[in-house]
Design a protein around this motif. Structure first.
Motif, PDB file in Angstrom:
ATOM      1  N   GLY A   4       0.830  -1.199   0.000  1.00  0.00           N
ATOM      2  CA  GLY A   4       0.000   0.000   0.000  1.00  0.00           C
ATOM      3  C   GLY A   4       0.858   1.240   0.000  1.00  0.00           C
ATOM      4  O   GLY A   4       2.077   1.184  -0.125  1.00  0.00           O
ATOM      5  N   MET A 119      -2.358  -8.031   9.666  1.00  0.00           N
ATOM      6  CA  MET A 119      -3.257  -6.974   9.188  1.00  0.00           C
ATOM      7  C   MET A 119      -3.377  -5.859  10.220  1.00  0.00           C
ATOM      8  O   MET A 119      -3.339  -4.672   9.886  1.00  0.00           O
ATOM      9  N   ILE A 131      -6.391  -5.018   3.886  1.00  0.00           N
ATOM     10  CA  ILE A 131      -7.215  -6.048   3.271  1.00  0.00           C
ATOM     11  C   ILE A 131      -6.435  -7.350   3.153  1.00  0.00           C
ATOM     12  O   ILE A 131      -5.241  -7.341   2.815  1.00  0.00           O
ATOM     13  N   SER A 133      -5.644 -10.009   0.897  1.00  0.00           N
ATOM     14  CA  SER A 133      -5.735  -9.942  -0.559  1.00  0.00           C
ATOM     15  C   SER A 133      -5.287 -11.224  -1.251  1.00  0.00           C
ATOM     16  O   SER A 133      -4.276 -11.829  -0.889  1.00  0.00           O
ATOM     17  N   VAL A 136      -2.168  -9.792  -4.473  1.00  0.00           N
ATOM     18  CA  VAL A 136      -0.839  -9.205  -4.326  1.00  0.00           C
ATOM     19  C   VAL A 136       0.162 -10.355  -4.296  1.00  0.00           C
ATOM     20  O   VAL A 136      -0.219 -11.517  -4.102  1.00  0.00           O
ATOM     21  N   VAL A 166      -6.748  -0.361  -5.108  1.00  0.00           N
ATOM     22  CA  VAL A 166      -6.550  -1.604  -4.368  1.00  0.00           C
ATOM     23  C   VAL A 166      -6.685  -2.790  -5.314  1.00  0.00           C
ATOM     24  O   VAL A 166      -7.580  -2.821  -6.163  1.00  0.00           O
ATOM     25  N   ARG A 167      -5.802  -3.753  -5.189  1.00  0.00           N
ATOM     26  CA  ARG A 167      -5.796  -4.886  -6.130  1.00  0.00           C
ATOM     27  C   ARG A 167      -6.933  -5.874  -5.882  1.00  0.00           C
ATOM     28  O   ARG A 167      -7.353  -6.575  -6.795  1.00  0.00           O
ATOM     29  N   ASP A 168      -7.398  -5.949  -4.639  1.00  0.00           N
ATOM     30  CA  ASP A 168      -8.473  -6.898  -4.324  1.00  0.00           C
ATOM     31  C   ASP A 168      -9.592  -6.196  -3.556  1.00  0.00           C
ATOM     32  O   ASP A 168      -9.877  -6.527  -2.397  1.00  0.00           O
ATOM     33  N   SER A 171     -12.494  -8.173  -1.755  1.00  0.00           N
ATOM     34  CA  SER A 171     -12.260  -8.992  -0.569  1.00  0.00           C
ATOM     35  C   SER A 171     -13.246  -8.649   0.549  1.00  0.00           C
ATOM     36  O   SER A 171     -13.559  -7.482   0.778  1.00  0.00           O
ATOM     37  N   PHE A 174     -11.005  -7.783   6.009  1.00  0.00           N
ATOM     38  CA  PHE A 174     -10.285  -6.531   6.164  1.00  0.00           C
ATOM     39  C   PHE A 174     -10.380  -6.039   7.609  1.00  0.00           C
ATOM     40  O   PHE A 174     -11.227  -6.500   8.383  1.00  0.00           O
ATOM     41  N   GLU A 209      -2.519  -4.069   1.777  1.00  0.00           N
ATOM     42  CA  GLU A 209      -2.994  -5.408   1.432  1.00  0.00           C
ATOM     43  C   GLU A 209      -1.987  -6.444   1.919  1.00  0.00           C
ATOM     44  O   GLU A 209      -0.786  -6.344   1.642  1.00  0.00           O
TER      45      GLU A 209
END
Length: 379
Positions: A4, A119, A131, A133, A136, A166-168, A171, A174, A209
């Motif tokens: 991130g 997390m 998140i 993920s 990633v 954000v890649r996911d 999701s 989180f 993530e």
């Protein structure tokens, strides 16, 4: 590793900060004991108080008894009989949570509780949300994911890309601060993508993530139906309107305007085939298209105002369109006179300029006069 934006220096979440884990459920009785065993291990290793809230949408499958049978004073189940749905359950759970750190995870064992310490570490380092993920480096899914499921997830993620990097964002696993959740602007999720709703409505730009392995459920049936996927499209539309309001309103207004052209020409053609005079055919096409444009704009483009006084709105809309036609004519005539007589398509260019000016005026009039948002209360 937490992926991130670089976190700010310092943290407002020292060691010892409690965490509330919200688990939305519906007919997950077979998974509850297994999840509680894994959360019990996490709780024993975590350096702060932990509570687990199962937000159950009135499953009536023994879920209440399963939580009670576990005998944990840190885990309880709340049965919801109104406003049911995954996102609504999460929001209610976050509201009732008592600790400063909020976590959301599914009950089907697809989300590993073992990732929670890392997390939370991301939050302590300054991230606004972290998140779990799949997408990633280091993240993965079970090998039996079919091409259809993979494509569905990819398309859903790409559709959300203008809202967040954000890649996911799909999701459901989180963590975030309760203070950030409470600062959200009018949460109105549709369907099951609550993380995306919070990212947009809470203005979360620093989202990390953590890679996880996403495991397919062993017990119970998936709740992801075609109806839920349609709700996701509806949810995306709401979020696009929230973040890119005027651009989205204009795009929808133009689509409705194009449909009005089709309606106009269709009615005109039908009346002409019936042998009516040209002036009646032209007037009929215009009249019907104005009505359909008004109804479509009221229902879709400016849907926030559809509970307003329809007669007053219609009169205002007709007035705005009438003035827009005057603007159209004046601009087209002015451009035509300034272009001179040279050129084959000067008249057509002038007409296009007039149409653009008239359409722009109609949009501004509709947006800020006919369907005035400042007089519309948020639900």
């Amino acid at each position: 590793m937490v992926f991130g934006a670089p976190p700010p220096v310092g943290s407002d979440l020292p060691l010892g900060t409690g965490i509330s884990i919200i688990v939305p459920t519906y007919q997950e009785v077979d998974n509850i004991p297994h999840l509680l065993k894994r959360l019990e291990v996490f709780r024993a290793q975590y350096d702060a108080p932990v509570e687990v809230l199962f937000m159950d949408d009135d499953s009536q499958d023994g879920s209440v008894e399963a939580v009670a049978a576990a005998g944990h004073d840190w885990a309880r189940i709340i049965t919801r009989t109104e406003n049911r749905g995954l996102s609504q359950a999460v929001i209610e759970g976050f509201t009732q949570a008592k600790y400063p750190v909020l976590a959301c995870m599914d009950c089907d064992l697809s989300h590993p509780p073992e990732a929670l310490p890392q997390m939370v570490l991301g939050l302590r380092a300054g991230q606004q949300m972290v998140i779990g993920s799949r997408y990633v480096p280091g993240g993965s899914t079970d090998d039996d994911w079919g091409i259809g499921r993979w494509l569905n997830s990819l398309v859903a993620t790409l559709l959300a890309r203008p809202l967040t990097k954000v890649r996911d964002p799909m999701s459901g696993f989180f963590v975030l601060r309760k203070s950030d959740f409470e600062a959200a602007d009018w949460l109105s999720p549709v369907g099951y993508k609550i993380a995306l709703e919070l990212i947009v409505k809470c203005g979360l730009e620093n989202v990390g993530e953590v890679p996880i392995h996403f495991t397919d459920r062993v017990h119970g049936e998936s709740k992801l139906t075609f109806k839920e996927q349609l709700k996701y499209i509806q949810h995306l539309r709401r979020l696009y309107l929230y973040k890119f309001s005027n651009m989205m309103y204009l795009a929808q207004f133009l689509v409705v305007g194009m449909s009005g052209v089709v309606v106009n020409l269709s009615v005109l053609s039908v009346l002409s085939v019936m042998g009516l005079p040209d002036w009646i055919c032209l007037a009929g096409g215009i009249a019907v298209s104005i009505v359909t444009n008004f109804l479509l704009n009221r229902r879709f483009t400016f849907s926030y105002a559809r509970d307003g006084a329809i007669l007053r709105q219609f009169v205002s809309f007709v007035g705005a369109c009438a003035f827009g036609m005057v603007v159209n004519y004046v601009v087209a005539l002015t451009v035509r006179n300034n272009l001179g007589d040279d050129g084959t398509f000067t008249l057509q260019l002038a007409a296009l300029a007039g149409i653009a000016a008239g359409m722009a005026f109609n949009f501004l009039g509709s947006r800020y006069l006919v369907f005035r948002k400042r007089f519309v209360k948020k639900p």
